[in-house]
Design an enzyme around this catalytic site. Sequence first.
Site, PDB file in Angstrom:
ATOM      1  N   CYS A  81       0.853  -1.199   0.000  1.00 15.38           N
ATOM      2  CA  CYS A  81       0.000   0.000   0.000  1.00 15.38           C
ATOM      3  C   CYS A  81       0.888   1.247   0.000  1.00 15.38           C
ATOM      4  CB  CYS A  81      -0.889   0.032   1.236  1.00 15.38           C
ATOM      5  SG  CYS A  81      -1.886  -1.436   1.495  1.00 15.38           S
ATOM      6  N   HIS A  85       0.765   4.969  -1.740  1.00 15.18           N
ATOM      7  CA  HIS A  85       0.076   5.924  -0.855  1.00 15.18           C
ATOM      8  C   HIS A  85       0.995   6.556   0.185  1.00 15.18           C
ATOM      9  CE1 HIS A  85      -3.825   4.846  -2.536  1.00 15.18           C
ATOM     10  NE2 HIS A  85      -3.595   3.579  -2.292  1.00 15.18           N
ATOM     11  N   CYS A 188     -35.301  -1.764  10.059  1.00 15.61           N
ATOM     12  CA  CYS A 188     -34.221  -1.154  10.850  1.00 15.61           C
ATOM     13  C   CYS A 188     -34.776   0.008  11.669  1.00 15.61           C
ATOM     14  CB  CYS A 188     -33.124  -0.609   9.938  1.00 15.61           C
ATOM     15  SG  CYS A 188     -32.525  -1.738   8.669  1.00 15.61           S
ATOM     16  N   CYS A 191     -36.557  -0.149  15.303  1.00 12.17           N
ATOM     17  CA  CYS A 191     -35.719  -0.081  16.505  1.00 12.17           C
ATOM     18  C   CYS A 191     -34.929   1.224  16.572  1.00 12.17           C
ATOM     19  CB  CYS A 191     -34.733  -1.256  16.536  1.00 12.17           C
ATOM     20  SG  CYS A 191     -35.488  -2.814  17.044  1.00 12.17           S
ATOM     21  N   CYS A 233     -28.342  -8.235  12.605  1.00 11.28           N
ATOM     22  CA  CYS A 233     -29.648  -7.598  12.806  1.00 11.28           C
ATOM     23  C   CYS A 233     -30.708  -8.309  11.969  1.00 11.28           C
ATOM     24  CB  CYS A 233     -29.594  -6.120  12.405  1.00 11.28           C
ATOM     25  SG  CYS A 233     -29.167  -4.998  13.765  1.00 11.28           S
TER      26      CYS A 233
END
Lengths: 272, 152
Positions: A81, A85, A188, A191, A233
Site C-alpha cells: 500500500c 500511498h 431497521c 428499533c 440484525c
Amino acid sequence: MLHRLFILSGVAALGLVAMPPASVAGEWGAYEVGDIRSGYTYAAEETRAIQDDEFGNPGFIWVDYGEELWSDVDGAAGKSCESCHGDASAMKDGVSGMKGVATKYPVFSESMGKPINIEQQINNCRVNNMEADPYKWESKEMLSMTTYVKYQSHGMPVNVDISGAIAPFYEKGKNFYYKRRGQLDMACSNCHVDNAGNMIRANLLSQGMANGFPTYRLKWQKPGSLHRRFRGCNKQVRAKPYANGSDEYVNLEVFLTHRSNGLPIETPAVRN
Amino acid sequence: MSFRPPAIAVFSSAIVAALITLTPPAQAHEYKVVDGAIAVSLTGQAGDPVNGKKTAVHRKKGNCLACHSLPIPEQQFHGEIGPDLNGVASRYSEGEIRARIVDPKLANADTIMPAFHRTEGLFRQIEKFKGKTILSAQEVEDIVAYLMTLTE
C-alpha cells in the site's frame, strides 16, 4: 485528549446496566450533532472508558496489524500500500496519505457504476494495482486494513456526499432501512428511529450509527464489519441476510453512513 | 410388514418438504375480527395460564419481556418498548388481547410488534420459518389465558 473529557461528563452507570442517557442538548459534545447521536452516547460508562483508553482499547491490536500490512509487499506487481500511498497518517493529497479518506466513503465508483465502500476499495487496489489476491471480507487482514485506514480519519466528521450518480443508490439504501422484513416483520427504523433510547430487554437501543465501524464488540471479542452487523440484525428479526459486500448492503451503508454525517469517525469504537 | 429404514424415511420427508414449498404456505388458524377483537378461541380450547406464562417468557416463543413489563420479578430486565402489561386484563377484553397477539397491526399498522399468528405478507423470511407462525394457536391461547389473570 479532548474525548477524555466526555467520560467525565458522561451519565453515571449503575451496576451492569447503562442508565438511559440524558437528553440534554450539548451533553455529548462531538458525539451529538443535532438529533443525531453516536452509539457512544448509548454505551455504558465502562464501555466508553475502554474505547477512550488507547492502551486498553482492544481494537488497536487490529490497527497495529493494519499498520504492519500497510508496508508489506504482496502480489505480482511487487508493491505494498505504502508504495503508492506513502505515509498513511498524512493528510490525503492526490494518491498519498489516508487521513480524511474514510470520511467520504462509500463513494460512487465510475468504473463499477455503483457505490463501493472501503473494504471494496482495498480489494480493488490489491487486485488491480498490487496484483494480489483480494482479502476475504471478515478476515483478520481485511478487518485490520479497514480499521487502520479508517483510524487515520479518527475524530474527523463523517462527510458522505449523496449528490449526483450515487443518489439513486442512497434511495435504495433508504428503502431497505424502512422496509419491514423477516418473520418478526421489523424494519431497521422500528428499533433505531422509533425506539432509540428504549431498553430492549437488557440492551439499550441506539440510533444505529455507522461512524465507529469496524467496531470492536465485547460480544464478538473482535472487531466486525458493518456488514456483519447488518447480517446479525437481519437474522435477529428472522430475515434472510444478504452477503457481505452485496449491493443491498453497500446501498444500506451509503444511507446509514450519510445518516451519520457530522459525527466523528470513532474506529475502532467499542460497544457491547 | 412395511419396515422402512430411517434413511429412506428422511429422504421421503425431504421430498414431502420440497412439495410443501411448492404449495402456498401453511395458513394460520382462521379467525374473525369484530370491533378490533377476536372473541373466540383459535383452537376452541381454553388456554393454560401456567404454560402461557412460560411461553410468554421463552425467548424463542413469546419473548414478551423483550419489550414489555410483566409481574415476573424473578426475570431481570423487562423491556420498555411496548406498554406495561401489569393489569392488562383490566384494560382490555380477552378478545382484544387475543387480536393484539395474533396480529397487532390490526389495531396499529405502525407498531413494531410482530404478528405472532400470521404467515402472510412477510418479506424475506429465513427459509425454516416460512409458512410458520411465531406461536401456535394453542400457545396464543395459553398466553391469552395468562394475561387474563393480570387484573388490577
